[in-house]
Design a protein around this motif. Structure first.
Motif, short mmCIF file in Angstrom:
data_model
loop_
_atom_site.label_atom_id
_atom_site.label_comp_id
_atom_site.label_asym_id
_atom_site.label_seq_id
_atom_site.Cartn_x
_atom_site.Cartn_y
_atom_site.Cartn_z
N GLU A 4 10.78 1.47 -3.36
CA GLU A 4 9.79 1.39 -4.42
C GLU A 4 8.92 2.64 -4.41
OE1 GLU A 4 7.45 -2.11 -4.23
OE2 GLU A 4 9.16 -3.39 -3.77
N PRO A 5 8.57 3.15 -5.60
CA PRO A 5 7.68 4.32 -5.64
C PRO A 5 6.26 3.93 -5.21
CG PRO A 5 8.16 3.54 -7.85
CD PRO A 5 9.02 2.74 -6.91
N ALA A 6 5.56 4.88 -4.66
CA ALA A 6 4.18 4.63 -4.22
C ALA A 6 3.29 4.43 -5.44
CB ALA A 6 3.68 5.79 -3.40
N GLN A 7 2.38 3.48 -5.34
CA GLN A 7 1.46 3.19 -6.43
C GLN A 7 0.18 4.02 -6.25
OE1 GLN A 7 2.11 1.20 -9.05
NE2 GLN A 7 4.17 0.97 -8.20
N VAL A 8 -0.28 4.58 -7.33
CA VAL A 8 -1.51 5.38 -7.31
C VAL A 8 -2.65 4.46 -7.74
CG1 VAL A 8 -2.68 7.37 -8.29
CG2 VAL A 8 -0.23 7.46 -7.86
N SER A 9 -3.68 4.41 -6.91
CA SER A 9 -4.82 3.56 -7.24
C SER A 9 -5.72 4.24 -8.28
CB SER A 9 -5.62 3.24 -5.98
OG SER A 9 -6.30 4.38 -5.53
N ASP A 64 -4.12 11.85 0.30
CA ASP A 64 -4.93 10.84 -0.40
C ASP A 64 -6.09 11.52 -1.13
OD1 ASP A 64 -6.22 8.58 -1.29
OD2 ASP A 64 -7.04 8.05 0.68
#
Length: 93
Positions: A4-9, A64
């Motif tokens: 799964e691709p990383a989710q950007v907050s 981050d």
């Protein structure tokens, strides 16, 4: 392993955009300075300082953009934007 691709907050996206705005303004100042010759050394060094600063803080923050180091870097460059705006509004260059 998950593919799964990383989710950007939302915080990461907002701090990324907050850091991008002073960078775009520094590029605009560079273009203006190259055409007029006003504040040329500052206009050349400010984008270089941002590139170096953001790359080092992002490396230390492990990518981050919402990390405190990156936030401090963004706030520092916003302070420069406000100081430049104050100088320009008072008529100095």
């Amino acid at each position: 392993m998950s593919s799964e691709p990383a989710q950007v907050s939302r915080a990461q996206l907002s701090w990324f955009l907050a850091g991008a705005i002073p960078f775009v303004l520094s590029i605009a100042l560079l273009g203006y300075s190259l055409s007029t010759g006003i504040a040329l050394s500052f206009a050349i060094l400010w984008p270089l300082l941002q590139i170096f600063g953001y790359s080092m803080t992002l490396k230390m923050a492990k990518g981050d953009p919402a990390h405190n180091l990156v936030r401090t870097q963004v706030i520092l460059h916003w302070m420069i934007v406000f100081l430049l705006a104050a100088m320009i509004s008072r008529g100095g260059s």
